[in-house]
Design an enzyme around this catalytic site. Sequence first.
Site, PDB file in Angstrom:
ATOM      1  N   GLU A  45       0.828  -1.212   0.000  1.00 34.82           N
ATOM      2  CA  GLU A  45       0.000   0.000   0.000  1.00 34.82           C
ATOM      3  C   GLU A  45       0.861   1.260   0.000  1.00 34.82           C
ATOM      4  O   GLU A  45       0.679   2.189   0.792  1.00 34.82           O
ATOM      5  CB  GLU A  45      -0.969  -0.015   1.185  1.00 34.82           C
ATOM      6  CG  GLU A  45      -1.888  -1.207   1.126  1.00 34.82           C
ATOM      7  CD  GLU A  45      -3.066  -1.142   2.088  1.00 34.82           C
ATOM      8  OE1 GLU A  45      -3.095  -0.275   2.967  1.00 34.82           O
ATOM      9  OE2 GLU A  45      -3.974  -1.984   1.940  1.00 34.82           O
ATOM     10  N   GLU A  68      -4.177  -8.821   0.118  1.00 33.66           N
ATOM     11  CA  GLU A  68      -4.703  -8.561   1.457  1.00 33.66           C
ATOM     12  C   GLU A  68      -6.221  -8.528   1.325  1.00 33.66           C
ATOM     13  O   GLU A  68      -6.748  -7.780   0.500  1.00 33.66           O
ATOM     14  CB  GLU A  68      -4.163  -7.224   1.964  1.00 33.66           C
ATOM     15  CG  GLU A  68      -3.883  -7.226   3.441  1.00 33.66           C
ATOM     16  CD  GLU A  68      -3.286  -5.923   3.911  1.00 33.66           C
ATOM     17  OE1 GLU A  68      -2.096  -5.680   3.621  1.00 33.66           O
ATOM     18  OE2 GLU A  68      -4.013  -5.151   4.548  1.00 33.66           O
TER      19      GLU A  68
HETATM   20  C1  GAL Z   1      -4.424  -2.492   5.240  1.00 30.37           C
HETATM   21  C2  GAL Z   1      -2.949  -2.443   5.615  1.00 30.37           C
HETATM   22  C3  GAL Z   1      -2.658  -3.343   6.782  1.00 30.37           C
HETATM   23  C4  GAL Z   1      -3.666  -3.124   7.869  1.00 30.37           C
HETATM   24  C5  GAL Z   1      -5.047  -3.396   7.314  1.00 30.37           C
HETATM   25  C6  GAL Z   1      -6.152  -3.315   8.327  1.00 30.37           C
HETATM   26  O1  GAL Z   1      -4.807  -1.434   4.465  1.00 30.37           O
HETATM   27  O2  GAL Z   1      -2.153  -2.849   4.527  1.00 30.37           O
HETATM   28  O3  GAL Z   1      -1.360  -3.118   7.254  1.00 30.37           O
HETATM   29  O4  GAL Z   1      -3.558  -1.817   8.295  1.00 30.37           O
HETATM   30  O5  GAL Z   1      -5.279  -2.439   6.317  1.00 30.37           O
HETATM   31  O6  GAL Z   1      -7.389  -3.518   7.718  1.00 30.37           O
END
Ligand code: GAL
Length: 843
Positions: free
Chosen positions: A438, A516
């Site tokens: 990100e 993710e």
């Molecule tokens: C994402 C991020 C993670 C964590 C997650 C929580 O955007 O890459 O590190 O913060 O959100 O939902």
Amino acid sequence: MKLQTLKHRSFRCIWLRETLLAAVVMIVIATPTMRAAKGSQPSETSASHHSFNEGWKFYKGEAEGAESPGFDDSSWRSLDLPHDWAIEGPFDIKYNARAGGLPFHGTGWYRKTFEIPAAAKDKLVFVTFEGAMYNAHVWVNGHFIGNRPFGYIEFQYDITGHLNSDGPNVIAVKLTPEDHSSRWYPGAGIYRDVWIDYKNTVHVAHMGTFVTTPEIDTNHATVAVETKIKATGNNHAITSKYEVLASRGQVVASTVATATDSGGDTMASATMQIDNPQLWQLDSPVLYTLRTTVFDHGNVVDTVQTRFGIRTLKFTKAGGFFLNGKHTRIQGVCLHHDNGPLGAVANPRAIERKLQIMKQMGVNSVRTSHNPPSRTLLDRCDEMGILVQVEAFDVWKIAKVPNGYNKFFDEWAERDIKDMVLRDRNHPSVFMWSIGNEILEQGNAKEGNRIAKLLNGYVKSLDTTRPTTCGFNYYPAPYKTGMAAQVDIAGMNYKPLAYGPAVDEFLPNTPVVGSETSSCTSSRGVYHLPIEKYQTHESQQVTSYDIIGPPWAYPPDIEFAALAQHPEVLGEYMWTGFDYLGEPTPYGGKDNSTNGYWNADWPARSSYFGAVDLSGFPKDRFYLYQSQWTNEPMVHVLPHWNWQDSGHETIPVFAYTNCEQVELFVNGTSAGRKTKGKDRSEIPVKFNRYEKDHMLTKYRLSWDVPYSPGSIRVVGYVDGKPVAQKEIKTAGAPAQVKLQADRTTISADGRDLSYVTVRIEDRDGNLCPLASNRVQFSVQGAGKIAAVGNGNAATTAPFIADHRDAFNGLCMLIIQSAKQPGEIMIKAESEGLSTDELALSVK
Ligand code: GAL
């Protein structure tokens, strides 16, 4: 992308699943009995490599002159590494809940006085830190040796020139982790292993071995080796003998290579053939060892053993990922590096247990979000058959937090990412390199492309056998600007609705992975009714009906459906396998770019994202993933069945299963049989990219049933036959404490652990699902309490203590072995309850 090829091979597909629960389980949520993985060992060893963990002194705070050898550290604390000073607490609202609410920032000093053994007096001496958090400055006998800012990277120093060979030497390490330097709990201190090496002048360089298997077919595998040898530059011949050892130590291939000592880095290389290679597979991760013996003027000057595996990786746009020619969907989890109540300390058993629990959930891959992992994590993944996406950075040049790694990026990023690849490229488990997560440069076409290209190039300069990736959370920016095309695989964070044409329009040839996903939140054992009402709740807990998440998040079901619709997507990495310290979303902070402390909902101080809580107890979501990722028949039911006096007359009951049908029995009477895939459950969805406000999910079965005390029991059927069941009974008043160790025999190495589950039960042995009784421990003999925990994300109770309150009926006692064999006697008492005792043996 240069990928290894597999010409032909047939496979026996055996699903060797470690079962978490027997087919019939009456009481849910306890950690299973486990054994340490057989033959766990470091993947790289050499006779000259010694642990340097013992006998350090530690001081938290500024200590003027502590680098000089004469400094008096007698009042400092004595300890063995690895060590995390911040986990000792206390939790305090004066620290940032986003980073765990713990005192990780400030200055910490470590010193060690040591002598060089007589046999090593004419050797070169190197000290290796697997990780120090962070901004390490190192001195030996008062001489400044070097500085390494990145807390997650391994670094080595040649300290030979500064040593007294006949007297004591002092190494001093100063760490200065800063406030607002991390989006999660980073830990603080020398939290990974430290090593000392005594080497001859001619020796294999640190991270100097590279083994690949460029050709693999049914009958043969080619093993290619490159070795960087540190030499003297006098132009004579240096010989390297290479031997490949199979799992029982037998030599299956060998060869000799000669290189001319050109000084500095002399490169030797060779190839060998192995007949009938045994492949590294997920269900049978066979490992080989390369033994490199270096001869100088006919004498053996160095021997290094490096473990590797033989496997092929193929990533295709249309067909997905193939391991050894077999289509393999990524069933992945993102994991932070901390080990819950132990903090950042890279304890081998804690890491192994974490992976074992993940495997039981059906996990076949881990993304080391968002930084290079410990060696131990990769060693265990090699041994357990878990693929790893190793990630370098959470940030490049544009800051996410005021004091983040962006400060060091220009000076250090090339060195750090190259060292990550150099160290980890022999692990068969490592199958993808991520250059970032990100990254905010996604919004800046020029910089995004430039830096992605640069980092990708650094990785490729050292390893072309694995693809690169990056986790993108913007859409369509990084696709439109070409940034995503700089890497081999586009990682999409939280974009299941953009799989298929929406991303393929920009990336016609680049495979896509859900790098993710979901970010659903829940607290183990907590159920709020009605199920959709509370994003946040005054209890500072999140309901475990597995539907609530922040605005960018969505229930796991949406990802499952998107992946089913897009079989070409490589798979997913759900956020997260385990809860971690820090980032207590939906409490405390609103989004990832919030500045300032996240203390509005103090003491919420650790994540709710895990499928497993901070102590390692599975939440319901664990079973939702298990129902999707495993084949051994399983069925799970929620919520608990203690709703008397709750004011709720009707209770929604959910079942998660991989069976064809599930029947629910309430107090022995059938509430109906439902068929997976056909019967749907309506769940609310607040995902901001979802057109509807609910989903009819086929991944859960549900019933609304009137409550009366007794039990709920689910039976899973395949071909009409019952194959799995689970029952939850209404528990009576708490009556007894019960102890269950995951391992009753542990090693006398001073660092092995037994995780002892502490249950509050009624007099019939039912778990009391709402119990919060305090349990007092006494531990005697060949071990001590390493930490306690209970999975409650919103408490300031210390992890290092001799007591713990249960959280929804459970807490965890973590016992650490002494260095001497013997017995450990544990006693657990709680007021008004009957006591339990347990003996562990230390061998
Ligand atoms: C994402 C991020 C993670 C964590 C997650 C929580 O955007 O890459 O590190 O913060 O959100 O939902």
